[in-house]
Every structure is written in C-alpha cells, then in structure tokens.
Scaffold this motif. Structure first.
Motif, PDB file in Angstrom:
ATOM      1  N   GLY A 173       0.815  -1.205   0.000  1.00  0.00           N
ATOM      2  CA  GLY A 173       0.000   0.000   0.000  1.00  0.00           C
ATOM      3  C   GLY A 173       0.855   1.264   0.000  1.00  0.00           C
ATOM      4  N   GLN A 174       0.235   2.356  -0.332  1.00  0.00           N
ATOM      5  CA  GLN A 174       0.933   3.640  -0.430  1.00  0.00           C
ATOM      6  C   GLN A 174       1.118   4.268   0.946  1.00  0.00           C
ATOM      7  OE1 GLN A 174      -0.015   6.610  -3.661  1.00  0.00           O
ATOM      8  NE2 GLN A 174      -0.882   7.715  -1.941  1.00  0.00           N
ATOM      9  N   THR A 175       2.305   4.842   1.167  1.00  0.00           N
ATOM     10  CA  THR A 175       2.596   5.589   2.389  1.00  0.00           C
ATOM     11  C   THR A 175       2.594   7.081   2.079  1.00  0.00           C
ATOM     12  OG1 THR A 175       3.969   3.781   3.245  1.00  0.00           O
ATOM     13  CG2 THR A 175       4.287   5.960   4.227  1.00  0.00           C
ATOM     14  N   ASN A 176       1.932   7.861   2.910  1.00  0.00           N
ATOM     15  CA  ASN A 176       1.847   9.312   2.703  1.00  0.00           C
ATOM     16  C   ASN A 176       2.793  10.040   3.655  1.00  0.00           C
ATOM     17  OD1 ASN A 176      -0.221   8.977   0.765  1.00  0.00           O
ATOM     18  ND2 ASN A 176      -1.757   8.867   2.381  1.00  0.00           N
ATOM     19  N   ILE A 177       3.554  10.977   3.104  1.00  0.00           N
ATOM     20  CA  ILE A 177       4.489  11.789   3.888  1.00  0.00           C
ATOM     21  C   ILE A 177       4.260  13.254   3.547  1.00  0.00           C
ATOM     22  CG2 ILE A 177       6.930  12.357   4.263  1.00  0.00           C
ATOM     23  CD1 ILE A 177       7.610   9.451   3.757  1.00  0.00           C
ATOM     24  N   THR A 178       4.223  14.096   4.586  1.00  0.00           N
ATOM     25  CA  THR A 178       4.066  15.543   4.395  1.00  0.00           C
ATOM     26  C   THR A 178       5.315  16.255   4.896  1.00  0.00           C
ATOM     27  OG1 THR A 178       1.679  15.342   4.720  1.00  0.00           O
ATOM     28  CG2 THR A 178       2.610  17.549   4.906  1.00  0.00           C
ATOM     29  N   ALA A 179       5.766  17.268   4.155  1.00  0.00           N
ATOM     30  CA  ALA A 179       6.972  18.005   4.535  1.00  0.00           C
ATOM     31  C   ALA A 179       6.807  19.476   4.167  1.00  0.00           C
ATOM     32  CB  ALA A 179       8.198  17.421   3.837  1.00  0.00           C
ATOM     33  N   GLU A 180       7.684  20.284   4.738  1.00  0.00           N
ATOM     34  CA  GLU A 180       7.696  21.716   4.429  1.00  0.00           C
ATOM     35  C   GLU A 180       8.886  22.033   3.534  1.00  0.00           C
ATOM     36  OE1 GLU A 180       7.718  23.913   8.044  1.00  0.00           O
ATOM     37  OE2 GLU A 180       5.681  23.305   8.632  1.00  0.00           O
ATOM     38  N   PRO A 181       8.776  23.048   2.673  1.00  0.00           N
ATOM     39  CA  PRO A 181       9.889  23.418   1.784  1.00  0.00           C
ATOM     40  C   PRO A 181      11.163  23.711   2.560  1.00  0.00           C
ATOM     41  CG  PRO A 181       7.873  24.556   1.144  1.00  0.00           C
ATOM     42  CD  PRO A 181       7.581  23.896   2.451  1.00  0.00           C
ATOM     43  N   GLY A 182      12.279  23.306   1.940  1.00  0.00           N
ATOM     44  CA  GLY A 182      13.584  23.573   2.546  1.00  0.00           C
ATOM     45  C   GLY A 182      14.097  22.462   3.430  1.00  0.00           C
ATOM     46  N   HIS A 183      13.247  21.499   3.802  1.00  0.00           N
ATOM     47  CA  HIS A 183      13.668  20.399   4.668  1.00  0.00           C
ATOM     48  C   HIS A 183      14.196  19.226   3.841  1.00  0.00           C
ATOM     49  CE1 HIS A 183      11.119  21.650   8.425  1.00  0.00           C
ATOM     50  NE2 HIS A 183      11.724  22.671   7.845  1.00  0.00           N
ATOM     51  N   TYR A 287       3.785   8.669  -1.313  1.00  0.00           N
ATOM     52  CA  TYR A 287       3.242   9.933  -1.816  1.00  0.00           C
ATOM     53  C   TYR A 287       3.754  11.052  -0.924  1.00  0.00           C
ATOM     54  CZ  TYR A 287       0.258  13.728  -3.311  1.00  0.00           C
ATOM     55  OH  TYR A 287      -0.186  14.934  -3.783  1.00  0.00           O
ATOM     56  N   LEU A 288       4.554  11.935  -1.513  1.00  0.00           N
ATOM     57  CA  LEU A 288       5.132  13.063  -0.783  1.00  0.00           C
ATOM     58  C   LEU A 288       4.369  14.332  -1.131  1.00  0.00           C
ATOM     59  CD1 LEU A 288       7.371  14.442   0.933  1.00  0.00           C
ATOM     60  CD2 LEU A 288       8.714  14.608  -1.183  1.00  0.00           C
ATOM     61  N   GLU A 289       3.923  15.040  -0.104  1.00  0.00           N
ATOM     62  CA  GLU A 289       3.267  16.327  -0.297  1.00  0.00           C
ATOM     63  C   GLU A 289       4.068  17.400   0.425  1.00  0.00           C
ATOM     64  OE1 GLU A 289      -1.142  18.419  -0.035  1.00  0.00           O
ATOM     65  OE2 GLU A 289      -0.710  16.662   1.210  1.00  0.00           O
ATOM     66  N   VAL A 290       4.563  18.365  -0.353  1.00  0.00           N
ATOM     67  CA  VAL A 290       5.339  19.469   0.210  1.00  0.00           C
ATOM     68  C   VAL A 290       4.425  20.689   0.278  1.00  0.00           C
ATOM     69  CG1 VAL A 290       7.420  20.874   0.021  1.00  0.00           C
ATOM     70  CG2 VAL A 290       7.444  18.497  -0.793  1.00  0.00           C
ATOM     71  N   VAL A 291       4.153  21.136   1.495  1.00  0.00           N
ATOM     72  CA  VAL A 291       3.165  22.191   1.714  1.00  0.00           C
ATOM     73  C   VAL A 291       3.833  23.382   2.387  1.00  0.00           C
ATOM     74  CG1 VAL A 291       0.965  22.773   2.796  1.00  0.00           C
ATOM     75  CG2 VAL A 291       1.382  20.441   1.992  1.00  0.00           C
ATOM     76  N   LYS A 292       3.549  24.570   1.867  1.00  0.00           N
ATOM     77  CA  LYS A 292       4.080  25.784   2.483  1.00  0.00           C
ATOM     78  C   LYS A 292       3.391  26.030   3.824  1.00  0.00           C
ATOM     79  CE  LYS A 292       5.376  28.366  -1.695  1.00  0.00           C
ATOM     80  NZ  LYS A 292       5.134  29.603  -2.476  1.00  0.00           N
ATOM     81  N   PRO A 293       4.163  26.379   4.863  1.00  0.00           N
ATOM     82  CA  PRO A 293       3.535  26.706   6.148  1.00  0.00           C
ATOM     83  C   PRO A 293       2.923  28.097   6.088  1.00  0.00           C
ATOM     84  CG  PRO A 293       5.887  27.045   6.288  1.00  0.00           C
ATOM     85  CD  PRO A 293       5.626  26.472   4.912  1.00  0.00           C
ATOM     86  N   GLU A 294       2.072  28.416   7.057  1.00  0.00           N
ATOM     87  CA  GLU A 294       1.540  29.768   7.139  1.00  0.00           C
ATOM     88  C   GLU A 294       2.674  30.742   7.377  1.00  0.00           C
ATOM     89  OE1 GLU A 294      -1.466  30.074  10.039  1.00  0.00           O
ATOM     90  OE2 GLU A 294      -2.819  28.654   9.078  1.00  0.00           O
ATOM     91  N   ASN A 295       2.609  31.932   6.701  1.00  0.00           N
ATOM     92  CA  ASN A 295       3.687  32.918   6.813  1.00  0.00           C
ATOM     93  C   ASN A 295       3.624  33.609   8.171  1.00  0.00           C
ATOM     94  OD1 ASN A 295       5.436  35.136   6.601  1.00  0.00           O
ATOM     95  ND2 ASN A 295       5.114  35.240   4.378  1.00  0.00           N
ATOM     96  N   PRO A 296       4.623  33.384   9.054  1.00  0.00           N
ATOM     97  CA  PRO A 296       4.597  34.003  10.375  1.00  0.00           C
ATOM     98  C   PRO A 296       4.568  35.521  10.311  1.00  0.00           C
ATOM     99  CG  PRO A 296       6.294  32.307  10.240  1.00  0.00           C
ATOM    100  CD  PRO A 296       5.804  32.556   8.850  1.00  0.00           C
ATOM    101  N   ALA A 297       5.248  36.103   9.310  1.00  0.00           N
ATOM    102  CA  ALA A 297       5.301  37.562   9.221  1.00  0.00           C
ATOM    103  C   ALA A 297       3.907  38.126   8.925  1.00  0.00           C
ATOM    104  CB  ALA A 297       6.283  37.985   8.130  1.00  0.00           C
ATOM    105  N   GLU A 298       3.180  37.461   7.990  1.00  0.00           N
ATOM    106  CA  GLU A 298       1.846  37.922   7.658  1.00  0.00           C
ATOM    107  C   GLU A 298       0.911  37.790   8.855  1.00  0.00           C
ATOM    108  OE1 GLU A 298       0.574  35.742   4.310  1.00  0.00           O
ATOM    109  OE2 GLU A 298       2.005  36.671   2.914  1.00  0.00           O
ATOM    110  N   THR A 299       1.054  36.686   9.598  1.00  0.00           N
ATOM    111  CA  THR A 299       0.230  36.484  10.787  1.00  0.00           C
ATOM    112  C   THR A 299       0.516  37.555  11.822  1.00  0.00           C
ATOM    113  OG1 THR A 299       0.273  34.107  10.366  1.00  0.00           O
ATOM    114  CG2 THR A 299      -0.406  34.819  12.568  1.00  0.00           C
TER     115      THR A 299
END
Length: 336
Positions: A173-183, A287-299
């Motif tokens: 079966g497929q394994t799902n992994i989530t990561a943030e850019p730059g890691h 399945y790798l999904e690279v997702v941008k985190p919320e921008n701390p500066a904008e928050t």
C-alpha cells in the motif's frame, strides 16, 4: 458379479463422504480391482469433497511457503508442484529424492525448493523465493508414495491433487508523507535479506522522461538517465544498503517535489530474463506532499492590526450610543 460390483461402488461412494485418508480410499479401490481410470475418478471425487483451496497473500520480494503434506502411508517417491495456467511445465518436480529440472518452467528455475528436503512426516511444502506479481496463480501439489498403485500410469500428473493453493502477490500500500519546503525528507524502502542488491531504482511516474529520481546499478549511481530536477539532491540513506535499506534522502524539498515515488530493487539471483531495464514489482510506494507553512510575518501583521480594529469598533458603538441618547432626549412636539 454385477451385484457385487454395484455394492462395491456403493461402499466406496459412502466411504468417500466419511474417510479423510486418501491412502485408505485407494486401498479400498484396489481391493475391489477397479481399473486405474476408475480409481482416478474415485480419488478425484474424494479431492472434490475434502480438499478446499487455501488462499495466501504476499508482497513482492518476499519468500512464500506453499503448504502441502502427504499421508503417513509410505515413503515418498515423487512430488510435483504445478500451475495449470503455465501449461505442461512444472513449478517443481522431485523424483527419487532429487529435483528434476528438465521439464521445469524457466520462470521458477533457482527460485523454488522443498521446505524440508528430507520430507519428514510427509512435509512436501514448497518455498517460492522473491515472489513477484507474475507468481500470482493457483498451485497444485501431487505426491506419489510407495505402495500406491502405479499400474498403467506413465506420468505423475495422473495422481490426485492433495493441496491447492491460490497465491496473490500484490504491491504494498501507499505511504503518505508531508513536509515543508527547505527540509530534507527520507523516503523509506527496504528490500529482503535474501541476497545482495544488484540494482535500485526510484522513479516518479508523472515526470517527463527520464523518470528516474535515482538509479543505482553496476555497484554505482547512474546519473545519465536521472531527471535534472533531482541531480545533486538525492542520495541513498545508507550507501552500503545494509539489511536491504535502500531508503532515499531528498534534500531541500520544494512544492515541485510533491508526487508519488516508486522504489524497485533487483537482488542477485533473481531472474532478469527479457528485461531491458529494471521493471520488477515496486516494494515501496510513497506519496510526498510538500506544503508551504503559514507565513509568520503575515500572521504577525494581522495581530498588530487587532488593537486598531478594536478601537474602531468601540468608536462605532460610542457614536451609536450618543445618537440614541439624543434621539430619546429630543422633546415630543405634542407636549409643547
């Protein structure tokens, strides 16, 4: 004589329903002096009553045991494993305590063996090594034991089936992994422990050619067919591939790295017949999904505006209160 024959048939048919010993069934049939053809029909009826297909599932790259046990009625002269969809060639044939490779199907050469070569207690189970999806099918086990009637029987295939196994080999079966850019991200993949590794392939099917994320063969990395976006960005987690570890390290991931990654391995001794490239079954799908985190500066900027919003709302409420008070304090013209 005809009445005796009819009664004998009746006795055998009744015995089929209650007797679970195939050896006893053949002995009864022999005593009644049935022809070999009639005995075969009776035994096949016994198989239909007492034998049930056993289902086994496995993942590619593993070794699988297909169970089969003969009776204790005599020593074993011959063992045959077949797969009907492959035609007349054998999966495994053992005669006079020696494997007979002459009529063995090429796909199973050097990949099958008895679980117990001494066949103690009638154990003639088969070990099928490094299975692939092409091993999916129904396997039949036949045994000839000393003392069994062999009159007019030229081949072992006339003997009844004593074990029926349906093997289903399916990719994991497929394994799902989530990561943030730059890691850096590790994509896990582990081969079996039953042989040195000849080749490792990591691919991403959605990529334009070449689809290789990483290709290792001839004891070195092969960058010639590697996709440009992965050059100098991927490496095996363990360069020595100890214990079959062929996990991939993908460095400084970006959102463009999102996708499905497929790992394949070829180990020494595995057939590569008619394969121009590494096209074995996948042993890991990620399945790798690279997702941008919320921008701390904008928050942070939004939180800075909160006090101003509060002041604005308070001011609106204050103005509304003054207007309401003045409206209520205005004298009624009718009272003047």
């Amino acid at each position: 004589m005809e009445a005796l024959q009819d009664m004998s048939v009746f006795n055998v048919e009744e015995t089929l329903k209650h007797n679970k010993s195939l050896g006893q069934i053949e002995k009864i049939a022999n005593l009644i002096v049935y022809s070999p053809v009639e005995i075969d029909k009776i035994v096949q009826k016994w198989c239909a009553i007492h034998l049930k297909q056993r289902n086994i599932t496995a993942e590619p790259g593993h070794d699988v045991s297909l169970p089969c046990r003969a009776g204790h009625d005599g020593g074993i002269d011959a063992v045959e494993w077949t797969r009907p969809d492959l035609g007349s060639e054998y999966v495994y044939l053992n005669r006079d305590s020696h494997p007979d490779p002459v009529f063995q199907h090429p796909f199973f050469q050097n990949r099958v063996d008895l679980q117990d070569r001494q066949m103690k207690d009638g154990d003639v189970s088969l070990i099928l090594k490094k299975v692939t999806t092409n091993d999916t099918g129904t396997y039949e086990c036949r045994v000839f034991q000393r003392g069994t009637n062999r009159r007019h029987r030229a081949i072992l295939k006339s003997y009844p089936i004593i074990s029926i196994i349906h093997l289903e080999v399916s990719p994991p079966g497929q394994t799902n992994i989530t990561a943030e850019p730059g890691h850096d991200v590790s994509l896990p993949c582990r081969a079996g422990h039953d042989g040195d590794i000849d080749a490792v392939e990591w691919t991403r099917p959605d990529l334009d050619s070449p689809k290789y994320v990483l290709l290792f063969r001839n004891e070195q990395l092969d960058p010639e067919n590697q996709h440009p976006s992965f050059q100098n960005r991927v490496v095996l987690q363990d360069g020595q591939m100890k214990d079959g570890d062929v996990s991939l390290i993908l460095k400084k991931v970006t959102t463009n790295d999102t996708g499905t990654y497929v790992c394949r391995v070829v180990q020494k001794g595995r057939t590569r017949r008619k394969r121009a490239n590494l096209s074995s079954d996948p042993i890991s799908i990620i399945y790798l999904e690279v997702v941008k985190p919320e921008n701390p500066a904008e928050t942070s900027e939004l939180w800075k505006l909160l006090p101003l919003v509060e002041v604005f709302l308070v001011s609106i409420v204050f103005i509304l209160c003054i207007c309401l008070y003045r409206w209520r304090s205005k004298p009624d013209p009718d009272t003047l």
